[in-house]
Design an enzyme around this catalytic site. Structure first.
Site, PDB file in Angstrom:
ATOM      1  CD  GLN A 287      -1.112   0.023   3.743  1.00 60.18           C
ATOM      2  OE1 GLN A 287      -1.643  -1.050   3.994  1.00 60.18           O
ATOM      3  NE2 GLN A 287      -1.292   1.106   4.500  1.00 60.18           N
ATOM      4  CB  CYS A 293      -4.792  -1.068   5.467  1.00 60.57           C
ATOM      5  SG  CYS A 293      -5.711  -0.124   6.724  1.00 60.57           S
ATOM      6  CG  HIS A 429      -3.219  -2.574   9.574  1.00 64.80           C
ATOM      7  ND1 HIS A 429      -3.142  -1.783   8.442  1.00 64.80           N
ATOM      8  CD2 HIS A 429      -2.473  -3.692   9.296  1.00 64.80           C
ATOM      9  CE1 HIS A 429      -2.381  -2.376   7.538  1.00 64.80           C
ATOM     10  NE2 HIS A 429      -1.980  -3.531   8.027  1.00 64.80           N
TER      11      HIS A 429
END
Length: 482
Positions: A287, A293, A429
């Site tokens: 990324q 993410c 995340h």
């Protein structure tokens, strides 16, 4: 063999190289790098002593610190001030080591007026009963630290004043630690091809790197699993920089919105399962310095679903979501459930090849003519880990989110941070759950990350299974394809 760090930045019209002297290779020792970093003259060889004039500004500044230190530790009520300096010299070690003698005279001022020490009149016996001190000091510019390594003072009235045991131990450890840190930093910069704008930035990153070595060690000591923590390509970033550049603050601030509930298989899950072994997982992607993410987690899930329903594994476009999802925040973070809705409204996803990843938001250029995969709906998967395993084994990889507390310095093994350190309420995340199993009797989840193959175990994170570690069970979801 001599190697030189490639530390340069692009500037308009030219490449601005960081002074190569800063990064000259050290054969057998890190001190040559330090010498260059400090801009020392070639006539000052590492390990050798160089005599200094008492009038040198660097000596005057150090003497001020030394006198202040003496006054703070002396038993006398009177303030002492400098009379003269002799035998000043410096040596290149893990920093610059200075030695000098300073003769102190007793003044008529009492403690509490240290700010006026230089204007305090001397006591009439000061010249006769002065104090002679020998100081050894270490200056470490990149850590912005100056330490007193040794102090020996004597006269008729004042007892020997030497450093405390803690100071002595700290100084000894710090010198060894600094040499090791320089060597590790050199290897780190080469391994990850780091480029810094100038010497000041490089030294700042060295200081952060030094602190992160300690953080990684603390995480290692507190981990309950078999994970190894240490140097990663994020080791020159502060915690705040890491969170801002690579994580997703929206996951914990907004949380999972109500979704349709998934139907959980009634049969117990197999003992182990890995969708990589069954062809449902694409290569690990990267990324970059973008908090996208959420897009990688969702496309990974859809890639698996499309493979299971349509029989072909296609690498799908994350950039389409970054550019065209009007609800989520591109590199500023997003939510998987919002991404599913955006894909349904758009009509599907293009391939990675047709709509390649750039790592920053652009104008949406999605084309319905290039759609290669679509979804019909999405579901939320229960938080029970046995049910998660059962659904995964039967239906494919799952989009999940977790607290990335231990991931900045993760290298390999099964990560199992203490719950208090990896709070399930601080999810930041999004990743892809692709399997589960055991290693040496320790249960784990196999998680595909989006930080490239040079992170973790070839891009994968292994997390302890069975305790809801780091909140991995709180936001599990999947697309559905008819």
């Amino acid at each position: 063999m001599t190697r030189v760090y490639r530390l340069a930045v692009q500037s308009p019209g030219a490449v601005t190289a960081v002074r190569s002297s800063l990064w000259s290779t050290m054969e057998g020792s890190c001190v040559l790098l330090l010498a260059a970093a400090l801009g020392l003259a070639s006539g000052f060889p590492p390990g050798g002593w160089l005599d200094l004039s008492p009038d040198e500004p660097e000596i005057k500044k150090l003497v001020e610190l030394a006198v202040r230190d003496y006054n703070s530790l002396s038993d006398s009520d009177a303030i002492y001030r400098q009379l003269r300096i002799s035998d000043a010299r410096k040596q290149l070690v893990a920093g610059i080591k200075y030695e000098f003698n300073v003769f102190l005279g007793r003044t008529l001022c009492k403690k509490g007026r240290e700010e006026t020490v230089n204007s305090c009149p001397l006591h009439d016996t000061a010249q006769v009963k002065g104090v002679k001190c020998n100081f050894s000091m270490l200056r470490v510019p990149w850590l912005n630290e100056t330490k007193i390594l040794h102090r020996l003072c004597s006269n008729e009235d004042v007892a020997e004043a030497s450093p405390s045991p803690n100071q002595a131990v700290e100084s000894s450890v710090t010198e060894d630690e600094l040499l090791e840190t320089l060597s590790l930093f050199k290897e780190f910069v080469t391994t990850y091809d780091k480029k810094y704008q100038n010497d000041e930035e490089a030294l700042r990153r060295l200081r952060i790197f030094h602190g992160n070595l300690k953080k990684a060690k603390e995480i290692q000591e507190k981990d309950q699993g078999s994970a190894e923590y240490g140097i990663t390509r994020f080791s020159d970033l502060t915690e705040e920089e890491f969170r801002t550049l690579y994580l997703n603050p929206l996951l914990s601030s907004q949380g999972l919105r109500p979704m349709k509930k998934a139907v959980v298989p009634k049969d117990p899950p197999p003992a182990a399962w890995d969708w990589r072994e069954h062809g449902a997982v694409t290569e690990v992607k990267n990324q970059g310095m973008c908090g996208s993410c959420w897009a990688f987690s969702v496309t990974g899930n859809i890639e698996g679903q499309w493979f299971l329903k349509k029989g072909s594994l296609i690498s799908l476009s994350e950039q389409e979501l970054v550019d065209c999802d009007g609800v989520d925040k591109a590199c500023g973070g997003g939510l998987p459930e919002s991404a599913y809705e955006a894909i349904e409204k758009l009509g599907g996803l293009e391939t990675e090849k047709d709509y390649s990843y750039q790592g920053h938001k652009q104008r949406c250029s999605f084309s319905t003519n290039k759609v290669s995969a679509y979804i019909n709906s999405s579901v939320e998967i229960p938080q029970d880990e046995t049910q998660i395993a059962a659904w995964l084994a039967q239906n494919g990889p799952i989009s999940i989110a977790l607290n990335a507390f231990a991931m900045q310095f993760y290298r390999k093994g099964i990560s199992h941070p203490f719950r208090i350190l990896c709070n399930s309420l601080m999810i930041d995340h999004a990743v892809l759950l692709v399997g589960y199993g055991e290693r040496n009797g320790v249960p784990f989840w196999a998680i595909k990350n989006s930080w490239g193959t040079d992170w973790g175990e070839e891009g994968y994170y292994y997390l302890y299974r069975g305790s809801g570690a780091c909140g991995m069970n709180k936001m599990c979801s999947s697309s559905l394809i008819d």
